[in-house]
Scaffold this active site. Structure first.
Site, PDB file in Angstrom:
ATOM      1  N   GLU A 121     142.813 -57.843  59.048  1.00  0.00           N
ATOM      2  CA  GLU A 121     142.075 -56.619  59.390  1.00  0.00           C
ATOM      3  C   GLU A 121     141.675 -55.887  58.119  1.00  0.00           C
ATOM      4  OE1 GLU A 121     144.569 -54.436  62.069  1.00  0.00           O
ATOM      5  OE2 GLU A 121     143.937 -55.608  63.800  1.00  0.00           O
ATOM      6  N   ARG A 175     129.819 -70.674  66.267  1.00  0.00           N
ATOM      7  CA  ARG A 175     129.574 -69.518  67.137  1.00  0.00           C
ATOM      8  C   ARG A 175     130.017 -68.267  66.395  1.00  0.00           C
ATOM      9  NH1 ARG A 175     127.971 -71.686  71.979  1.00  0.00           N
ATOM     10  NH2 ARG A 175     127.204 -69.674  72.642  1.00  0.00           N
ATOM     11  N   ASP A 212     116.770 -58.155  65.765  1.00  0.00           N
ATOM     12  CA  ASP A 212     117.766 -59.124  66.226  1.00  0.00           C
ATOM     13  C   ASP A 212     117.104 -60.499  66.135  1.00  0.00           C
ATOM     14  OD1 ASP A 212     119.387 -60.833  67.642  1.00  0.00           O
ATOM     15  OD2 ASP A 212     119.705 -59.484  69.341  1.00  0.00           O
ATOM     16  N   LYS A 263     122.692 -70.645  66.619  1.00  0.00           N
ATOM     17  CA  LYS A 263     121.443 -71.113  67.236  1.00  0.00           C
ATOM     18  C   LYS A 263     120.668 -71.925  66.197  1.00  0.00           C
ATOM     19  CE  LYS A 263     121.765 -67.428  70.600  1.00  0.00           C
ATOM     20  NZ  LYS A 263     121.233 -66.179  71.146  1.00  0.00           N
ATOM     21  N   TYR A 266     146.052 -62.849  59.995  1.00  0.00           N
ATOM     22  CA  TYR A 266     145.528 -61.510  60.266  1.00  0.00           C
ATOM     23  C   TYR A 266     144.971 -60.900  59.007  1.00  0.00           C
ATOM     24  CZ  TYR A 266     145.517 -60.159  65.017  1.00  0.00           C
ATOM     25  OH  TYR A 266     145.133 -60.041  66.315  1.00  0.00           O
ATOM     26  N   THR A 308     122.909 -64.185  65.466  1.00  0.00           N
ATOM     27  CA  THR A 308     123.971 -65.148  65.750  1.00  0.00           C
ATOM     28  C   THR A 308     123.893 -66.234  64.684  1.00  0.00           C
ATOM     29  OG1 THR A 308     122.435 -66.337  67.175  1.00  0.00           O
ATOM     30  CG2 THR A 308     123.953 -64.829  68.261  1.00  0.00           C
TER      31      THR A 308
HETATM   32  C1  LIG Z   1     121.802 -65.185  71.857  1.00  0.00           C
HETATM   33  C2  LIG Z   1     121.364 -63.803  71.620  1.00  0.00           C
HETATM   34  C3  LIG Z   1     122.279 -62.753  71.540  1.00  0.00           C
HETATM   35  C4  LIG Z   1     123.726 -62.871  71.962  1.00  0.00           C
HETATM   36  O1  LIG Z   1     124.520 -63.698  71.326  1.00  0.00           O
HETATM   37  P1  LIG Z   1     125.962 -64.064  71.923  1.00  0.00           P
HETATM   38  O2  LIG Z   1     126.556 -64.785  70.774  1.00  0.00           O
HETATM   39  O3  LIG Z   1     125.707 -64.909  73.117  1.00  0.00           O
HETATM   40  O4  LIG Z   1     126.673 -62.800  72.247  1.00  0.00           O
HETATM   41  C5  LIG Z   1     121.817 -61.484  71.213  1.00  0.00           C
HETATM   42  N1  LIG Z   1     120.520 -61.276  70.990  1.00  0.00           N
HETATM   43  C6  LIG Z   1     119.592 -62.255  71.081  1.00  0.00           C
HETATM   44  C7  LIG Z   1     118.168 -61.938  70.830  1.00  0.00           C
HETATM   45  C8  LIG Z   1     119.987 -63.547  71.407  1.00  0.00           C
HETATM   46  O5  LIG Z   1     119.072 -64.495  71.517  1.00  0.00           O
END
Ligand SMILES: *Cc1c(COP(=O)(O)O)cnc(C)c1O
Length: 433
Positions: free
Chosen positions: A57, A251, A216, A245, A55, A242
């Protein structure tokens, strides 16, 4: 003897067998889901390491009382004892993220992409505030104000979209709508947009209405890290991404900003929305960023784009229409309107042939989201596994064979066999199981 020290294969053969089966499925078929990737072995090792227990936090620093903008690394910012090593791990991840993307501030604690966006909204908006983001049907993400998502329920999102004919964002309409809607935040970046987003244009529009620009870059962050795609840093106020990807990491997600915004982001992440950070994932993110800084990763990022482009060219040669007639990134969007099958039917036929992709709405789609008139195809996963020009061209030919005769199960079975034969010629990444 205690089950604590027994290997998974012995204490739980059922689950162990399922993991094995999933690995075999992935390695014997073609993965074209644009948001997926196979992480490096070193990332998997860090993620599966015994760092799950702690933990921690808080943060590995305190905010200076003298100035709002300084992180005091030597001072204890945790709520639990025993975090001396964990502090070093999180600091390493933070410093590497800052270096990789060239920002003053990074938060590496985000569990995933959707909560990262939630934290940004929570930090800079009140419930009911106005925002704008890409329409889901045009490639936006659920967490960008979809009516069924917290973002659309808590905040007043106005969607923007693309010009149907060109598939390019309608920047003029966005600028006009922004003047009327007066958003606090404009979100740029999507899940199914094959073109480079015009960051300077978004900056200009945000400045004209006093909105914050949130980019994003979940989908294309790896291309930015590999210097194969323009960076939003320098244009955006806040960047979320993220890490699983195109970055090829574990993850999870991170948020990037300058120190001034970082102060508010820290508070939103903890104690605002999340509690104990996942240190095993933070360690794996640190490994991921380290790998992204190697010259080999730049070659990977360039190859991902090159492969997506020639894959797209071959798809067009095979008679398919692509949204925006091509791609600048890692994904293509195939427009199946005018054909007598939906995107859903196409994706289901392709998976029977060992080709894994997802159905996707296309601009102007008249079919509902469960059917759609398109499929989305990405190059990151198979580029990681070593697919090159000829392999992607071959996949386009297989797709043509399957979709041209979508009910011919005999032909589908033939393609599946050929797919498995090609996949077997690629060395499978090693992992401990
Ligand atoms: C994949 C994605 C997310 C979300 O990611 P998670 O890890 O699945 O919550 C948010 N924004 C965009 C543009 C994405 O492609």
């Amino acid at each position: 003897m205690s089950s604590l020290n027994q290997p998974l294969s012995e204490v739980d053969p059922e689950l162990h067998g399922l993991i094995r089966q999933e690995y075999d499925r992935v390695m014997s078929t073609v993965q074209l889901i644009a948001s997926e990737n196979f992480p490096s072995r070193a990332v998997l090792e860090a993620s599966g390491s015994p760092l799950q227990h702690k933990y921690a936090e808080g943060f590995p620093y305190l905010r200076s009382k003298k100035s709002d903008y300084v992180r005091e690394w030597e001072k204890d910012g945790r709520y639990y004892e025993g975090n001396m090593i964990m502090d070093q791990i999180e600091r390493l991840a933070i410093e590497r993220a800052q270096k990789l993307f060239g920002t003053e501030y990074a938060c590496v604690q985000l569990f995933s992409g959707a909560p990262a966006n939630e934290c940004v909204y929570y930090a800079f908006m009140e419930h009911g505030d106005h925002a704008m983001a890409m329409d889901l049907a045009n490639g936006g993400h659920l967490s960008h104000g979809s009516p069924v998502n917290f973002s659309g329920k808590r905040y007043n999102f106005m969607p923007y979209g693309v010009i149907e004919k060109t598939g390019i964002i309608d920047y003029d309409k966005l600028a006009t709508d922004a003047k009327e809607h007066k958003p606090k935040i404009i979100v740029a970046g999507a899940t199914a947009y094959p073109r480079i987003v015009d960051f300077p244009k978004f900056r200009e529009i945000c400045d004209s209405v006093g909105a914050l620009l949130l980019v994003d870059m979940s989908h294309f962050a790896g291309l930015v890290a590999g210097k194969a795609h323009p960076t939003p840093v320098g244009f955006a106020d806040i960047v979320t991404t993220t890490t699983h990807k195109t970055l090829r990491g574990p993850r999870g997600a991170i948020i990037l900003a300058d120190n001034e915004r970082g102060k508010d982001i820290d508070r939103a992440v903890f104690p605002g929305i999340q509690a104990g950070p996942h240190l095993h994932q933070i360690a794996a993110k640190a490994v991921c960023f380290h790998l992204c800084m190697q010259p080999e990763f730049q070659k990977y990022a360039a190859d991902v784009i090159k492969n997506a482009q020639l894959f797209g060219d071959e798809m067009m040669k095979q008679g398919f229409k692509l949204v925006s007639d091509g791609t600048d990134t890692h994904l293509i969007l195939v427009d199946l309107r005018g054909r007598d099958y939906s995107g859903n039917k196409a994706a289901k036929a392709l998976i029977r042939a060992g080709i894994c992709c997802n159905r996707n709405m296309v601009p102007g789609d008249e079919r509902p989201p469960m059917q759609t008139s398109g499929i989305r195809l990405g190059s990151p996963f198979m580029t990681t596994l070593g697919f090159g020009d000829d392999d992607f061209r071959q996949v386009a030919k297989w797709i043509k064979r399957v979709l041209d005769d979508i009910k011919n199960e005999e032909e589908i079975a033939k393609v599946k066999k050929e797919v498995a034969e090609l996949c077997a010629t690629f060395p499978h990444p090693e992992f401990r199981l």
